[in-house]
Design an enzyme around this catalytic site. Structure first.
Site, PDB file in Angstrom:
ATOM      1  N   SER A 182       0.107  -2.523  -3.341  1.00  0.00           N
ATOM      2  CA  SER A 182       0.541  -3.741  -4.016  1.00  0.00           C
ATOM      3  C   SER A 182       0.451  -3.670  -5.537  1.00  0.00           C
ATOM      4  O   SER A 182       1.150  -4.400  -6.220  1.00  0.00           O
ATOM      5  CB  SER A 182      -0.275  -4.934  -3.516  1.00  0.00           C
ATOM      6  OG  SER A 182      -1.650  -4.704  -3.671  1.00  0.00           O
ATOM      7  N   HIS A 210       3.942  -5.598   1.816  1.00  0.00           N
ATOM      8  CA  HIS A 210       4.988  -5.541   0.783  1.00  0.00           C
ATOM      9  C   HIS A 210       6.222  -4.769   1.245  1.00  0.00           C
ATOM     10  O   HIS A 210       7.165  -4.602   0.471  1.00  0.00           O
ATOM     11  CB  HIS A 210       4.434  -4.906  -0.498  1.00  0.00           C
ATOM     12  CG  HIS A 210       3.549  -5.838  -1.259  1.00  0.00           C
ATOM     13  ND1 HIS A 210       4.034  -6.798  -2.113  1.00  0.00           N
ATOM     14  CD2 HIS A 210       2.205  -5.977  -1.257  1.00  0.00           C
ATOM     15  CE1 HIS A 210       3.028  -7.477  -2.629  1.00  0.00           C
ATOM     16  NE2 HIS A 210       1.896  -7.005  -2.123  1.00  0.00           N
ATOM     17  N   LYS A 241       5.488 -13.175   1.646  1.00  0.00           N
ATOM     18  CA  LYS A 241       6.127 -12.488   0.518  1.00  0.00           C
ATOM     19  C   LYS A 241       7.641 -12.521   0.748  1.00  0.00           C
ATOM     20  O   LYS A 241       8.257 -13.558   0.515  1.00  0.00           O
ATOM     21  CB  LYS A 241       5.532 -11.090   0.366  1.00  0.00           C
ATOM     22  CG  LYS A 241       4.000 -11.172   0.151  1.00  0.00           C
ATOM     23  CD  LYS A 241       3.382  -9.847  -0.123  1.00  0.00           C
ATOM     24  CE  LYS A 241       1.869  -9.878  -0.011  1.00  0.00           C
ATOM     25  NZ  LYS A 241       1.193 -10.778  -0.928  1.00  0.00           N
TER      26      LYS A 241
HETATM   27  C1  LIG Z   1      -1.087  -5.129   0.666  1.00  0.00           C
HETATM   28  C2  LIG Z   1      -1.365  -6.565   0.982  1.00  0.00           C
HETATM   29  N1  LIG Z   1      -1.841  -6.878   2.202  1.00  0.00           N
HETATM   30  C3  LIG Z   1      -2.108  -8.148   2.546  1.00  0.00           C
HETATM   31  C4  LIG Z   1      -1.916  -9.184   1.653  1.00  0.00           C
HETATM   32  C5  LIG Z   1      -2.245 -10.571   2.055  1.00  0.00           C
HETATM   33  O1  LIG Z   1      -1.095 -11.277   2.405  1.00  0.00           O
HETATM   34  P1  LIG Z   1      -1.063 -12.870   2.324  1.00  0.00           P
HETATM   35  O2  LIG Z   1      -0.693 -13.221   0.916  1.00  0.00           O
HETATM   36  O3  LIG Z   1      -0.032 -13.258   3.336  1.00  0.00           O
HETATM   37  O4  LIG Z   1      -2.433 -13.344   2.665  1.00  0.00           O
HETATM   38  C6  LIG Z   1      -1.421  -8.912   0.388  1.00  0.00           C
HETATM   39  C7  LIG Z   1      -1.191 -10.041  -0.563  1.00  0.00           C
HETATM   40  O5  LIG Z   1      -1.560 -10.059  -1.676  1.00  0.00           O
HETATM   41  C8  LIG Z   1      -1.146  -7.580   0.033  1.00  0.00           C
HETATM   42  O6  LIG Z   1      -0.691  -7.278  -1.178  1.00  0.00           O
END
Ligand SMILES: Cc1ncc(COP(=O)(O)O)c(C=O)c1O
Length: 393
Positions: A182, A210, A241
């Site tokens: 991310s 992502h 997202k």
């Molecule tokens: C790689 C990754 N996994 C999981 C999440 C968590 O997702 P959510 O925003 O739906 O809680 C994020 C969000 O920032 C992320 O970047």
């Protein structure tokens, strides 16, 4: 007078201020769009995860409204008591078809999906082998599971192999990577890690938060992109997202999902989504299946913007996705760059330690399918101007 037992928190905050790392929350007025009004200023928005512009897509909006009219605003319970509505089941069925797995369980967020799943499937006798840049929700899940945590350097498959060789064959092992990282926008070593998982008998898990809606046919994610269907035991995706709404899910075997229905703590102890959220997510899957051209637009914009940053001399790291970091080094310089970009009409969030390494602070940019060429050109011009001003390029 009572001494404030929390006064050490203000000392921590003061220290952030001294280091130039204290952040005010930017307030969004109106919709989350490619050009949006934050803190009363209309800017080109390069900070959202709204990859496909689905937060304001008319089909999603209509279906959410319709679900609210017919089903109300809340589910009123956790899934395992009275909060499983037929629309939740429909969403899980649609996601399982989309991801080409037997079953899916939906969680309140991607964070809850990762943390809840890792903590449920492992216990203290087990070992997690995890990429050093995996998301915080994976790290928290590992900690909650009380399994031993072995971290390998980013994407270093040989190092992961060395770790696995040292673990007794009878020990249960989970090998885990993000599909897209991310903060750097690079892809996990998914096929290589699948091969390692097969060789060492590990459970293989990929967090595709992502990648869903971005990579693979119709946005099916890195498992589809790399052609490793059937080789990843636990796939995590987010609905927050590219899907444009809120939530997370785990895709895998029927047994895995039944187990999570019984053991994943966010599923058991936190209320399920309002029907409007489930309806919007189902509509998003329809859009991905019926309008794949929006994913092509995302990639056209990504290529244009990334090439523009690189040709202007910015360090964009190893990104291979619509997440393009502009790495500047010092945390305070990243925050200064972000602030100056904002003053000039571009919103790109500064990110510093502890989210990224101390010497790799950056602003992170994410283009979307709905940015116009003019908006992206404007943003590139502003980057060049401010980058020169601050001595970055
Ligand atoms: C790689 C990754 N996994 C999981 C999440 C968590 O997702 P959510 O925003 O739906 O809680 C994020 C969000 O920032 C992320 O970047």
């Amino acid at each position: 007078m009572r001494h404030d037992p929390l006064d050490y928190l203000s000392r921590d905050l003061d220290s952030l201020k001294e280091q130039g790392l204290y952040r005010h929350l930017r307030i969004l007025d109106g919709e989350q769009r490619e050009a949006a009004t934050f803190d009363h200023r209309t800017v080109v928005n390069l900070s959202s995860n709204n990859y496909l512009g689905l937060t304001t897509h008319p089909t999603l909006r209509e279906r959410a409204l319709e679900a609210t009219r017919t089903l109300g605003v809340g589910s009123g319970s956790v899934r395992s008591i009275a909060g499983t509505m037929s629309i939740h089941m429909e969403l899980e069925r649609r996601l399982a078809q989309f991801k080409k797995t037997e079953s899916v369980v939906v969680f309140q967020s991607g964070f809850a999906a990762n943390a809840g799943t890792v903590a449920a499937v492992l216990s203290k006798e087990d070992v997690v082998v995890s990429d050093e840049l995996n998301h915080a929700s994976i790290i928290d899940g590992c900690r909650l599971s009380r399994a031993a945590i072995k971290v390998f350097p980013h994407k270093d498959v040989d190092a992961a192999r060395k770790i696995l060789k040292e673990i007794p064959t009878t020990t249960r092992k989970l090998l885990i990577t993000d599909g897209v990282f991310s903060m750097d926008g690079d892809l996990g070593a998914v096929p290589e890690l699948c091969a390692l998982a097969e060789e060492f008998g590990c459970i293989m898990m990929v967090d595709d938060a992502h990648a869903s809606g971005v990579f693979g046919a119709n946005g099916r994610g890195t498992i589809d992109h790399f052609g490793v269907h059937g080789r990843v035991d636990i796939q995590v995706g987010t609905l927050s997202k590219a899907i444009g709404a809120l939530g997370g899910y785990v895709a895998g075997s029927k047994t895995l999902i039944e187990f999570l229905y019984h053991r994943a703590r966010p599923f058991l102890f936190s209320t399920s989504h309002p029907p409007a959220v489930a309806a919007a997510c189902i509509a998003a899957i329809d859009v991905l299946e019926q309008e794949p051209a929006i994913i092509d637009r995302l990639w056209e914009n990504t290529r244009f913007f990334k090439a523009g940053l690189e040709s202007r001399g910015f360090n964009t790291g190893q990104s291979a996705s619509p997440i393009t970091p502009v790495i500047v080094g010092e945390g305070s310089l990243a925050m200064k760059l972000s602030d100056r970009l904002f003053e000039e009409g571009v919103f790109a969030q500064g990110i510093a330690f502890p989210t990224v390494a101390r010497d790799k602070a950056r602003v992170r940019t994410i283009v979307t399918a709905t940015h116009t060429r003019d908006e992206l050109q404007f943003a590139l011009d502003v980057f060049a101007k401010v980058g020169h001003e601050l001595g970055i390029v």
